[in-house]
Design an enzyme around this catalytic site. Structure first.
Site, short mmCIF file in Angstrom:
data_model
loop_
_atom_site.label_atom_id
_atom_site.label_comp_id
_atom_site.label_asym_id
_atom_site.label_seq_id
_atom_site.Cartn_x
_atom_site.Cartn_y
_atom_site.Cartn_z
N GLY A 181 4.18 17.18 20.84
CA GLY A 181 5.10 18.12 21.48
C GLY A 181 5.34 17.84 22.96
CG ASP A 235 -4.61 17.73 21.95
OD1 ASP A 235 -5.17 18.54 21.19
OD2 ASP A 235 -3.39 17.72 22.14
CB VAL A 266 -8.28 23.65 27.39
CG1 VAL A 266 -7.62 22.29 27.42
CG2 VAL A 266 -7.58 24.60 26.41
CG ASN A 291 1.43 20.90 27.40
OD1 ASN A 291 2.52 21.46 27.33
ND2 ASN A 291 0.89 20.25 26.36
CE1 TYR A 294 2.09 31.10 23.53
CE2 TYR A 294 4.19 32.24 23.74
CZ TYR A 294 3.43 31.09 23.86
OH TYR A 294 4.01 29.92 24.33
CB THR A 349 7.22 21.53 19.88
OG1 THR A 349 6.91 22.93 19.93
CG2 THR A 349 7.78 21.09 21.22
CG MET A 358 4.17 26.89 19.55
SD MET A 358 3.72 27.13 21.29
CE MET A 358 2.05 26.50 21.31
#
Ligand SMILES: NC(=O)c1ccc[n+]([C@@H]2O[C@H](COP(=O)([O-])OP(=O)(O)OC[C@H]3O[C@@H](n4cnc5c(N)ncnc54)[C@H](O)[C@@H]3O)[C@@H](O)[C@H]2O)c1
Length: 265
Positions: free
Chosen positions: A19, A39, A69, A95, A168, A203, A205
């Site tokens: 993405g 990642d 992360v 990101n 979110y 993407t 997502m």
């Protein structure tokens, strides 16, 4: 390549495997940066070649460091690996993110608490930890000729400006607000911090959020976009190049909408 805006700058990009993150790595490579791809796994959904291998095949420098992360120890190892490999850290792009609620949004009185917490843990705590440990490293470094010793680019979202699913939205609103705090905390040390607020962008997502690439929800969203198309990963990657470059040396604490005009309405 002439006028490389990030020549020899050392950049960590989280969520690098697919993405927007993968395209940021690509555009940063085109601009001369050397990369640390971070990642959960090296190969993203729908990709055959891991991002770091792709960059190396094209003649660039890139390594992969497996990173969650939301985990502080992973961040310490990621920064240590970066400094061991390249000697310094110039740019952090936070990101990585998740959005698991959008394909089945619930009103506030029915929101699943575990899902809410998961968004805060990855989208907000992940950015907080990245900024914390990157700034510790950046503060130790000599500044570049432009006066800066570090650039931070966080990924918030259009939902920092408009109400959407609770977990979110809360997680990304927090990133936008925290970016201003970070910018002020490190301004005197020669570090800038800004965020990008993407709109609906093509993407995995988005496909997951809209329930598949050909859904009717997709057509309805498209009809509401002033520029008449979904965003592309490149739109955000080019914005990130600017915010990570000397050209943004006096730009800090900004939440930049890259959304085709959605939130201008
Ligand atoms: N696509 C959109 O429409 C859109 C809109 C607004 C904001 N954004 C934001 O842009 C960023 C990139 O989104 P995208 O569309 O490329 O998403 P994506 O789902 O395609 O990619 C996200 C990447 O983050 C990684 N990731 C997830 N959790 C992680 C963790 N705990 N540790 C490390 N890596 C992790 C994934 O493995 C994946 O490679 C995200 O922060 C997202 O919230 C996207």
């Amino acid at each position: 390549m002439p006028n490389q805006r990030l020549l020899n700058r050392i950049a960590i990009v989280t969520g690098s495997s697919q993405g927007i993150g993968r395209e940021i790595c690509n555009q940063f490579f085109e601009e001369g940066a050397q990369l640390v791809c971070a990642d959960l796994r090296p190969t993203g959904q729908g990709e055959e070649v891991p991002t770091h291998d792709w960059i190396v095949q094209k003649g660039g420098k890139a390594i992969f460091v497996k990173t969650d992360v939301s985990n502080a120890d992973d961040w310490k190892a990621l920064i240590a690996n970066t400094v061991e490999e390249y000697g310094r850290l110039d740019i952090l792009v936070n990101n990585a993110g998740i959005c698991t609620e959008a394909n089945n949004p619930q009103p506030i009185d029915e929101v699943d608490e575990a899902a809410f917490d998961a968004h805060l843990k990855i989208n907000t705590r992940g950015v907080f930890l990245g900024c914390k440990y990157a700034v510790q490293q950046m503060k130790k470094q000599e500044p570049h000729a432009c006066g800066l010793r570090g650039w931070i680019v966080n990924f918030a979202s259009m939902v920092a400006n408009i109400g959407m699913p609770a977990g979110y939205t809360a997680s990304k609103g927090a990133v936008a607000a925290m970016t201003k705090t970070i910018a002020l905390d490190v301004a005197k040390q020669g570090i800038v911090a800004n965020s990008i607020c993407p709109g609906f962008t093509q993407t995995a997502m988005l496909d997951n959020a809209l329930g598949g690439a050909l859904s009717s929800a997709r057509d309805a969203v498209l009809a509401a976009l002033p520029r008449g198309r979904f965003g592309e990963a490149r739109d955000h990657a080019r914005a990130a190049v600017y915010l990570a470059s000397d050209d943004a040396a006096w730009v800090t604490g900004v939440n930049l909408n890259v959304d085709g005009g959605l939130t201008a309405q």
